[in-house]
Design a protein around this motif. Structure first.
Motif, PDB file in Angstrom:
ATOM      1  N   THR A  38       0.817  -0.908  -0.200  1.00 26.93           N
ATOM      2  CA  THR A  38      -0.229   0.468   0.137  1.00 26.93           C
ATOM      3  C   THR A  38       0.560   1.232  -0.069  1.00 26.93           C
ATOM      4  OG1 THR A  38       0.373   0.201   2.471  1.00 26.93           O
ATOM      5  CG2 THR A  38      -2.091  -1.315   1.282  1.00 26.93           C
ATOM      6  N   LEU A  91      -0.772  -8.828  -0.325  1.00 28.44           N
ATOM      7  CA  LEU A  91      -0.219  -6.958   0.043  1.00 28.44           C
ATOM      8  C   LEU A  91      -0.115  -6.896   0.994  1.00 28.44           C
ATOM      9  CD1 LEU A  91      -1.202  -4.402  -1.131  1.00 28.44           C
ATOM     10  CD2 LEU A  91      -3.751  -4.068  -0.301  1.00 28.44           C
ATOM     11  N   GLN A  92       0.968  -6.104   1.353  1.00 27.14           N
ATOM     12  CA  GLN A  92       1.891  -5.620   2.979  1.00 27.14           C
ATOM     13  C   GLN A  92       1.418  -4.107   3.074  1.00 27.14           C
ATOM     14  OE1 GLN A  92       4.033  -6.911   4.044  1.00 27.14           O
ATOM     15  NE2 GLN A  92       5.421  -5.199   5.496  1.00 27.14           N
ATOM     16  N   HIS A  93       1.155  -3.765   4.889  1.00 26.09           N
ATOM     17  CA  HIS A  93       0.288  -2.523   4.866  1.00 26.09           C
ATOM     18  C   HIS A  93       0.848  -2.314   6.096  1.00 26.09           C
ATOM     19  CE1 HIS A  93      -2.935   0.270   5.754  1.00 26.09           C
ATOM     20  NE2 HIS A  93      -3.392  -0.239   6.530  1.00 26.09           N
ATOM     21  N   LEU A 135      -7.239   1.113   2.900  1.00 25.20           N
ATOM     22  CA  LEU A 135      -6.855  -0.210   2.324  1.00 25.20           C
ATOM     23  C   LEU A 135      -8.052  -0.980   1.631  1.00 25.20           C
ATOM     24  CD1 LEU A 135      -5.010  -2.794   3.153  1.00 25.20           C
ATOM     25  CD2 LEU A 135      -5.945  -3.681   5.281  1.00 25.20           C
ATOM     26  N   ILE A 177      -7.000  -2.532  -1.955  1.00 22.02           N
ATOM     27  CA  ILE A 177      -7.884  -3.334  -2.798  1.00 22.02           C
ATOM     28  C   ILE A 177      -8.117  -3.361  -3.668  1.00 22.02           C
ATOM     29  CG2 ILE A 177      -8.948  -5.917  -2.184  1.00 22.02           C
ATOM     30  CD1 ILE A 177      -8.413  -5.676   1.233  1.00 22.02           C
ATOM     31  N   ILE A 225      -3.377 -10.434   3.430  1.00 22.69           N
ATOM     32  CA  ILE A 225      -2.409  -8.940   4.173  1.00 22.69           C
ATOM     33  C   ILE A 225      -1.691  -9.591   4.655  1.00 22.69           C
ATOM     34  CG2 ILE A 225      -3.082  -6.625   4.748  1.00 22.69           C
ATOM     35  CD1 ILE A 225      -4.263  -7.362   2.344  1.00 22.69           C
ATOM     36  N   ILE A 246      -7.623  -5.926  10.824  1.00 25.45           N
ATOM     37  CA  ILE A 246      -8.113  -6.091   9.417  1.00 25.45           C
ATOM     38  C   ILE A 246      -8.633  -6.844   8.315  1.00 25.45           C
ATOM     39  CG2 ILE A 246      -6.568  -6.245   6.771  1.00 25.45           C
ATOM     40  CD1 ILE A 246      -4.494  -4.728   8.956  1.00 25.45           C
ATOM     41  N   THR A 253     -12.701  -6.600   6.097  1.00 27.63           N
ATOM     42  CA  THR A 253     -11.961  -6.206   4.408  1.00 27.63           C
ATOM     43  C   THR A 253     -12.058  -8.175   4.269  1.00 27.63           C
ATOM     44  OG1 THR A 253      -9.279  -7.451   4.865  1.00 27.63           O
ATOM     45  CG2 THR A 253     -10.015  -4.710   4.043  1.00 27.63           C
ATOM     46  N   ALA A 269      -4.937 -11.390   7.675  1.00 29.85           N
ATOM     47  CA  ALA A 269      -4.467 -11.451   7.894  1.00 29.85           C
ATOM     48  C   ALA A 269      -2.476 -11.687   8.787  1.00 29.85           C
ATOM     49  CB  ALA A 269      -4.468 -10.001   8.590  1.00 29.85           C
TER      50      ALA A 269
END
Length: 357
Positions: A170, A272-274, A292, A296, A310, A329, A333, A337
């Motif tokens: 992100t 996905l790194q956040h 986020l 996505i 995530i 998270i 979503t 995560a």
């Protein structure tokens, strides 16, 4: 420890270790097959252990005030460095003027010097002459290869029949490469054949066998170079999984990245790194980090593929805050995560195994 490709190395990271501008040094301190990292220069942490400063876990790599103090420490020891590696990764990839004094001093010692910055050391006649005089080597990892060595997109990516995962983010400097390596090592530990495709200079410095440097490649050949790296890894290694390192982020104003990886690497799924505590894009106050769910949605629309996990960067978080953040998270979503750096890659590996071809 596995024998390194280029021997003992001292990493120069003055003023940047344990900050986003030191991410190349961080990668080398955590893992590299190219060098045996024996120390890091950053006067702010002199006398401390690099692993403890970075991750709270000692790894036996000392931090030094300067080159002179490092030389005194290594005098008469088999760990005396043979290379100086520039571990800085500042905005724009520019080399601080003060760093050249240390580089020149290392060349005087007959050490090789590797740099992944956009300021090419091989353009400095004085440094090149010094290296030739002392019989050592300067490598600019980010220097664009000659056009006759580059590859254009062919469509051969469609022949790759193993699982392909893209580790996107992100934001920039958010831990995509670290997560990619941790996942690759976790998959190998689980008995699977996994290959890392690096897309930046640090992954190459860490020894990624199949890699290209995306942000220094001529635009017409970026897709072809990504495809070539992925196809080569598949042909030569017959892996179960190929993990592609992401660059920048889709909507970062200075480092927009990810589209070419989606278009040319054609991953089957996205991880996905956040960083939950980030509110603005790295280094750009006033530029709101897209949420986020927004990110996505954008990735899934562009690629037609799903974000299956995530991975969390726990910067500016206390240990007891990480698990609740991961849970939050997932509630927000509907996507699992994980923090693979703080905890373990095993739960993510188990998830990935469900998607094997």
């Amino acid at each position: 420890m596995k024998e390194s490709i280029d021997g003992n190395a001292l990493v120069f990271c003055e003023g940047a270790f344990n900050t986003p501008n030191g991410k190349t040094a961080h990668g080398l301190v955590r893992f590299t097959e190219r060098y045996n990292v024996v120390g890091v220069i950053d006067s702010r942490y002199a006398g401390k252990d690099a692993g403890e400063v970075l991750d709270g876990r000692r790894n036996g790599i000392p931090l030094f005030k300067d080159l002179s103090s490092a030389l005194e420490y290594f005098k008469g020891k088999p760990t005396m460095p043979k290379s100086l590696v520039i571990g800085l990764a500042p905005d724009g990839g520019r080399l601080p003027a003060a760093a050249k004094k240390t580089i020149a001093a290392a060349l005087e010692l007959g050490w090789n010097v590797d740099s992944g910055l956009h300021d090419f050391l091989t353009n400095d006649e004085n440094l090149v002459d010094l290296a030739q005089k002392k019989g050592c080597r300067i490598r600019d990892i980010r220097k664009t290869p000659d056009r006759d060595k580059l590859h254009f997109f062919t469509g051969d990516i469609e022949k790759v029949d193993c699982l392909k995962l893209a580790i996107l983010g992100t934001d920039s400097a958010i831990g995509k490469r670290t997560t990619a390596w941790i996942l690759v090592h976790g998959l190998r530990k689980a008995g699977l054949k996994a290959e890392m495709v690096g897309t930046g200079q640090t992954a190459w410095m860490q020894g990624a066998k199949y890699s290209m440097v995306m942000d220094s490649c001529i635009n017409d050949f970026v897709s072809g170079e990504i495809e070539h790296a992925v196809v080569s890894a598949w042909k030569n290694e017959d892996p179960d999984v190929i993990v592609i390192e992401g660059q920048g982020s889709l909507m970062n104003p200075a480092y927009p990245g990810g589209f070419e990886i989606l278009a040319a690497g054609r991953p089957d799924h996205i991880i996905l790194q956040h960083a939950p505590t980030r509110k603005e894009y790295d280094g750009f106050p006033g530029y709101r980090l897209h949420s986020l769910p927004e990110q996505i949605h954008a990735l899934e629309v562009i690629s037609g593929k799903k974000v299956i996990a995530i991975t969390v960067n726990h910067e500016n978080m206390k240990e007891e805050e990480i698990a609740p953040a991961c849970k939050g998270i997932t509630e927000e979503t509907g996507i699992p995560a994980f923090d693979v750096l703080a905890f373990s890659a095993e739960p993510l590996v188990e998830l990935v195994k469900k998607h094997l071809k």
